[in-house]
Design a protein around this motif. Sequence first.
Motif, mmCIF file in Angstrom:
data_model
loop_
_atom_site.group_PDB
_atom_site.id
_atom_site.type_symbol
_atom_site.label_atom_id
_atom_site.label_comp_id
_atom_site.label_asym_id
_atom_site.label_seq_id
_atom_site.Cartn_x
_atom_site.Cartn_y
_atom_site.Cartn_z
ATOM 1 N N ARG A 315 0.933 -1.297 0.069
ATOM 2 C CA ARG A 315 -0.155 -0.050 0.004
ATOM 3 C C ARG A 315 0.760 1.208 -0.060
ATOM 4 N NH1 ARG A 315 -2.151 3.416 3.591
ATOM 5 N NH2 ARG A 315 -1.310 2.260 5.176
ATOM 6 N N ILE A 316 0.587 2.244 -0.828
ATOM 7 C CA ILE A 316 1.441 3.481 -0.951
ATOM 8 C C ILE A 316 0.868 4.775 -0.746
ATOM 9 C CG2 ILE A 316 3.059 2.411 -2.750
ATOM 10 C CD1 ILE A 316 1.577 3.902 -4.646
ATOM 11 N N GLY A 317 -0.413 4.750 -0.386
ATOM 12 C CA GLY A 317 -1.124 5.709 -0.084
ATOM 13 C C GLY A 317 -2.391 5.839 0.001
ATOM 14 N N GLU A 318 -3.183 7.065 -0.005
ATOM 15 C CA GLU A 318 -4.561 7.036 0.057
ATOM 16 C C GLU A 318 -5.243 8.126 -0.944
ATOM 17 O OE1 GLU A 318 -5.373 8.642 4.157
ATOM 18 O OE2 GLU A 318 -3.292 9.431 3.808
ATOM 19 N N VAL A 319 -6.867 7.583 -1.109
ATOM 20 C CA VAL A 319 -7.376 8.838 -1.473
ATOM 21 C C VAL A 319 -8.166 9.918 -0.530
ATOM 22 C CG1 VAL A 319 -9.578 9.192 -3.324
ATOM 23 C CG2 VAL A 319 -8.095 7.020 -3.332
ATOM 24 N N VAL A 320 -8.103 11.089 -0.801
ATOM 25 C CA VAL A 320 -8.798 12.054 0.293
ATOM 26 C C VAL A 320 -9.785 12.898 -0.406
ATOM 27 C CG1 VAL A 320 -6.740 12.044 1.842
ATOM 28 C CG2 VAL A 320 -6.710 13.874 -0.226
ATOM 29 N N ARG A 321 -10.628 13.548 0.327
ATOM 30 C CA ARG A 321 -11.464 14.582 -0.480
ATOM 31 C C ARG A 321 -10.875 15.824 -0.529
ATOM 32 N NH1 ARG A 321 -16.456 13.328 -1.154
ATOM 33 N NH2 ARG A 321 -16.237 11.735 0.558
ATOM 34 N N ARG A 322 -9.986 16.307 0.324
ATOM 35 C CA ARG A 322 -9.268 17.468 0.162
ATOM 36 C C ARG A 322 -7.822 17.318 0.829
ATOM 37 N NH1 ARG A 322 -12.491 21.437 -1.103
ATOM 38 N NH2 ARG A 322 -14.593 20.819 -1.187
ATOM 39 N N PRO A 323 -6.787 17.784 0.104
ATOM 40 C CA PRO A 323 -6.917 18.805 -1.154
ATOM 41 C C PRO A 323 -6.971 17.915 -2.317
ATOM 42 C CG PRO A 323 -4.817 18.397 -0.435
ATOM 43 C CD PRO A 323 -5.335 17.897 0.495
ATOM 44 N N PRO A 324 -7.699 18.333 -3.328
ATOM 45 C CA PRO A 324 -7.750 17.546 -4.637
ATOM 46 C C PRO A 324 -6.434 17.686 -5.315
ATOM 47 C CG PRO A 324 -9.004 19.741 -5.093
ATOM 48 C CD PRO A 324 -8.518 19.574 -3.550
ATOM 49 N N GLY A 325 -6.288 16.765 -6.249
ATOM 50 C CA GLY A 325 -4.926 16.755 -6.915
ATOM 51 C C GLY A 325 -4.028 15.564 -6.555
ATOM 52 N N VAL A 326 -2.761 15.466 -7.115
ATOM 53 C CA VAL A 326 -1.896 14.678 -6.372
ATOM 54 C C VAL A 326 -0.683 15.042 -5.689
ATOM 55 C CG1 VAL A 326 -0.256 12.729 -7.622
ATOM 56 C CG2 VAL A 326 -2.379 13.457 -8.859
ATOM 57 N N TRP A 327 -0.380 14.250 -4.548
ATOM 58 C CA TRP A 327 0.412 14.934 -3.701
ATOM 59 C C TRP A 327 1.354 13.900 -3.035
ATOM 60 C CZ3 TRP A 327 -0.140 20.006 -2.691
ATOM 61 C CH2 TRP A 327 -1.604 20.682 -3.234
ATOM 62 N N LEU A 328 2.595 14.323 -2.688
ATOM 63 C CA LEU A 328 3.615 13.315 -2.203
ATOM 64 C C LEU A 328 3.690 13.676 -0.911
ATOM 65 C CD1 LEU A 328 5.361 10.933 -2.971
ATOM 66 C CD2 LEU A 328 7.465 12.778 -3.129
ATOM 67 N N ARG A 329 3.558 12.897 0.176
ATOM 68 C CA ARG A 329 3.788 13.199 1.364
ATOM 69 C C ARG A 329 5.181 12.889 1.808
ATOM 70 N NH1 ARG A 329 0.067 10.269 4.440
ATOM 71 N NH2 ARG A 329 -1.565 11.860 4.527
ATOM 72 N N THR A 330 5.941 13.926 1.824
ATOM 73 C CA THR A 330 7.209 13.501 1.946
ATOM 74 C C THR A 330 7.627 12.964 3.378
ATOM 75 O OG1 THR A 330 7.832 15.782 3.069
ATOM 76 C CG2 THR A 330 7.900 15.553 0.721
ATOM 77 N N LYS A 331 8.815 12.536 3.445
ATOM 78 C CA LYS A 331 9.313 11.869 4.766
ATOM 79 C C LYS A 331 9.309 12.856 5.878
ATOM 80 C CE LYS A 331 11.907 8.147 2.491
ATOM 81 N NZ LYS A 331 13.079 7.862 1.628
ATOM 82 N N LEU A 332 9.344 14.167 5.708
ATOM 83 C CA LEU A 332 9.265 15.191 6.575
ATOM 84 C C LEU A 332 7.689 15.398 7.001
ATOM 85 C CD1 LEU A 332 12.147 17.523 5.230
ATOM 86 C CD2 LEU A 332 11.987 15.974 7.078
ATOM 87 N N GLY A 333 6.876 14.826 6.318
ATOM 88 C CA GLY A 333 5.229 14.971 6.616
ATOM 89 C C GLY A 333 4.777 16.332 6.090
#
Lengths: 350, 350
Positions: A315-333
């Motif tokens: 598993r590498i991530g999740e779908v969220v309602r907001r913010p829309p678009g594509v995001w990388l949650r960095t190792k710093l958060g």
Amino acid sequence: MSSNDKGLQPPFVKGWPDEERVVMGHGSGGRKMHRLIRDVFLRHFGNPVLNRLGDSAVFGTRGAQRAMSTDSYVVQPLFFPGGDIGKLAVCGTVNDLAVAGARPEFLSAGFIVREGLEMAVLERICRSMARTARRAGVSIVTGDFKVIERGEDEGVYINTTGSGTVRAGVDLGPQRIRAGDALLINGPIGQHEAAIAVARGGYGFKAGVKSDCAPLGGLVARMLRLKGVRMMRDPTRGGLATTLNEIADATGLGFVVDEGLLPVSKTVRGVAELLGFDVMYMANEGKVLTVADLGKAGRLVEAMRADTHGRGARRIGEVVRRPPGVWLRTKLGSLRRMIMLEGEQLPRIC
Amino acid sequence: MSSNDKGLQPPFVKGWPDEERVVMGHGSGGRKMHRLIRDVFLRHFGNPVLNRLGDSAVFGTRGAQRAMSTDSYVVQPLFFPGGDIGKLAVCGTVNDLAVAGARPEFLSAGFIVREGLEMAVLERICRSMARTARRAGVSIVTGDFKVIERGEDEGVYINTTGSGTVRAGVDLGPQRIRAGDALLINGPIGQHEAAIAVARGGYGFKAGVKSDCAPLGGLVARMLRLKGVRMMRDPTRGGLATTLNEIADATGLGFVVDEGLLPVSKTVRGVAELLGFDVMYMANEGKVLTVADLGKAGRLVEAMRADTHGRGARRIGEVVRRPPGVWLRTKLGSLRRMIMLEGEQLPRIC
């Protein structure tokens, strides 16, 4: 190259402000290609099946639904660690059918070859195509062979078009995705593009990286036997970030990939750093991105791991309602936006 | 070019005495291409559907039989009197499906385009494809777009792969042909190759000849509503003589074309004489060669004449038990053997 030499706008292309010639970036999978698809291909060819712009076209005939997918392969070099243009031509099309929920069955093979190509090279490519087709469980049922004049490249272009039956009861699509869903991948990303970049050479280094090129029909079948898959895509040209952007555009939802969970080999990371590539945009040829019901994600990951081509699934991530678009949650958060690139990182990777 | 520079035989290709490189003739439809198909493609890809080598692959799925056909188009120039690469790419594949007894339904379109191509040219090609697809009653349901580096030609290669349903109760094939059957054609031959030869220029003359490029689904449907059709083929690369040789090889029967009955326009005859072409080998892109029960030949010719693309339809010859092979009965009454040519009269005609 993409600017208008004459300072005039071509009157026949709406929404085409400053591009009156085709550039390499139009073939990259990025924004340029999407605009071309919208402004030229959809405008002229548009119909309800094409307009869905899936990896495969899906259409109903009496009885079962059928899927059809086409790709032309122009990869340079023809042979690279982990594969060759023939293996790629079978895998790419088979995978497009598989992620549409179809059982790949029949392939066509259209060759365009330059005069002067060694027959031994053609043989080697055909042998590889045949072997891959057997592994993928598809038959090459029709073909075509054209010869063009000698030229500047190795000169083998292969089109494969595949046809298959959509599995009964399977319903995949962006409309099924919900906030809270999980993002899954079947192994480390970026391998195909890294292998091609290194094989193309001129960078003054070698790396032990192999393309991930593989037929994924079996892996996808295992997953679809379980419930919980919302949608699948194979993140080829433009990589994971581009594919996720397409899904984000279609759903209006947000897609967050966790950098700490993202499988990337040390070698691929090294190649990416040396060449200034971002692994999120690097092409894959044996990966399936799955959006799944979070409650079923664990069992789906297990199912993938039971397959040769899914040993590194997670598993590498999740779908969220907001913010829309594509995001990388960095190792710093922090969240870093992954927009769709304008053009390519590297041309002729597939 | 086709000889072996090193004086060695490649050990991996059986029956390949003196050719270790691809030459233009391998793409011509003649003997060279047939050997390549047998020695490379059938050897590696062989399966019961492919081995029949029809214009389309025909395979049973639950319920109706389906047909699939693929062709890549590399014609130069891209635009020529009577058509363009886009129109050709739709007609060629639609016609391959039609002559297999199928109703053409779905097309894929795979583009390979050189960097630097004018967007206006791409638009013109797409507009033509869309128009032809509407006329032919097919939908373009999936596509692909690849860009390659600038090079020596105009640089547009299009693959179309078509899919359709075989009409219920239709059974066509060489095994149905009998001595005494009639050979029918829907109009004058050689127009496509003559138009391309003249458009390519460099011959110091112009001629008012147009390609016959046309979708033949409607004409074929009219014919199949009547009974009596044994087999149909579209005589493209290699022309009527090559197509008849393929049928003669498959049946062991003789095929006699009557020179006095063969429709050839004055212009095409003139172009052929000037360029040293034989009209029997000149490519067509809007012709269907039909082998039919002699008793039904008259009604089939009438049916063709009722269609826009069959105004010049006529009976042109007959099937005989002996001599086997393909023959032209000259206006003087003698028989001239029409063997399959080794290579091409003119490359890149389609």
